[in-house]
Design a protein around this motif. Sequence first.
Motif, short mmCIF file in Angstrom:
data_model
loop_
_atom_site.label_atom_id
_atom_site.label_comp_id
_atom_site.label_asym_id
_atom_site.label_seq_id
_atom_site.Cartn_x
_atom_site.Cartn_y
_atom_site.Cartn_z
N UNK A 2 38.77 20.51 13.19
CA UNK A 2 40.09 20.83 13.74
C UNK A 2 41.04 21.34 12.66
N UNK A 3 42.21 21.95 13.23
CA UNK A 3 43.18 22.31 12.08
C UNK A 3 43.73 21.18 11.74
N UNK A 9 38.96 23.63 16.82
CA UNK A 9 38.46 25.28 16.37
C UNK A 9 37.17 25.54 16.79
N UNK A 10 36.98 26.36 17.54
CA UNK A 10 35.74 26.78 18.28
C UNK A 10 34.86 27.78 17.22
N UNK A 11 33.68 27.74 17.64
CA UNK A 11 32.74 28.66 17.05
C UNK A 11 32.49 28.60 15.46
N UNK A 24 19.20 21.44 10.97
CA UNK A 24 19.43 21.72 12.14
C UNK A 24 21.15 22.22 12.29
N UNK A 25 21.43 23.03 13.37
CA UNK A 25 22.59 23.73 13.42
C UNK A 25 23.28 23.42 14.81
N UNK A 26 24.60 23.39 14.85
CA UNK A 26 25.23 23.31 16.09
C UNK A 26 26.61 24.15 15.96
N UNK A 27 26.79 24.64 17.17
CA UNK A 27 28.27 25.28 17.09
C UNK A 27 29.24 24.67 18.04
N UNK A 28 30.57 24.53 17.23
CA UNK A 28 31.67 23.92 18.19
C UNK A 28 32.18 24.19 19.28
N UNK A 33 34.37 20.32 19.35
CA UNK A 33 33.50 19.11 19.34
C UNK A 33 31.99 19.88 18.93
N UNK A 34 31.18 19.09 18.25
CA UNK A 34 29.82 19.46 17.97
C UNK A 34 28.74 18.25 18.20
#
Length: 79
Positions: A2-3, A9-11, A24-28, A33-34
């Motif tokens: 988040x800001x 905040x996305x992506x 491992x990877x995740x995108x918000x 959220x992730x």
Amino acid sequence: VMTATGRGIRNVLVTMTDAQGEERRAVTTSFGYYRFENVTAGETVTLRAKARRYRFAEAEIVRTTNQAIADADFVASGN
């Protein structure tokens, strides 16, 4: 993720590295959220967030997994 004012905040790319060095990877989502599925309990992991327009006050977060980790929040320090 988040800001400073609490807006999600996305992506944002969030990377989780386990004790064996496996990454491992995740995108918000648009809410910041992730999620990582099937993480072994009792393992120490390092989380890092990376975004083009933001830097984060905490560069990495280290946690030991139990049931779920709900307090691994990255907060942008500016853009």
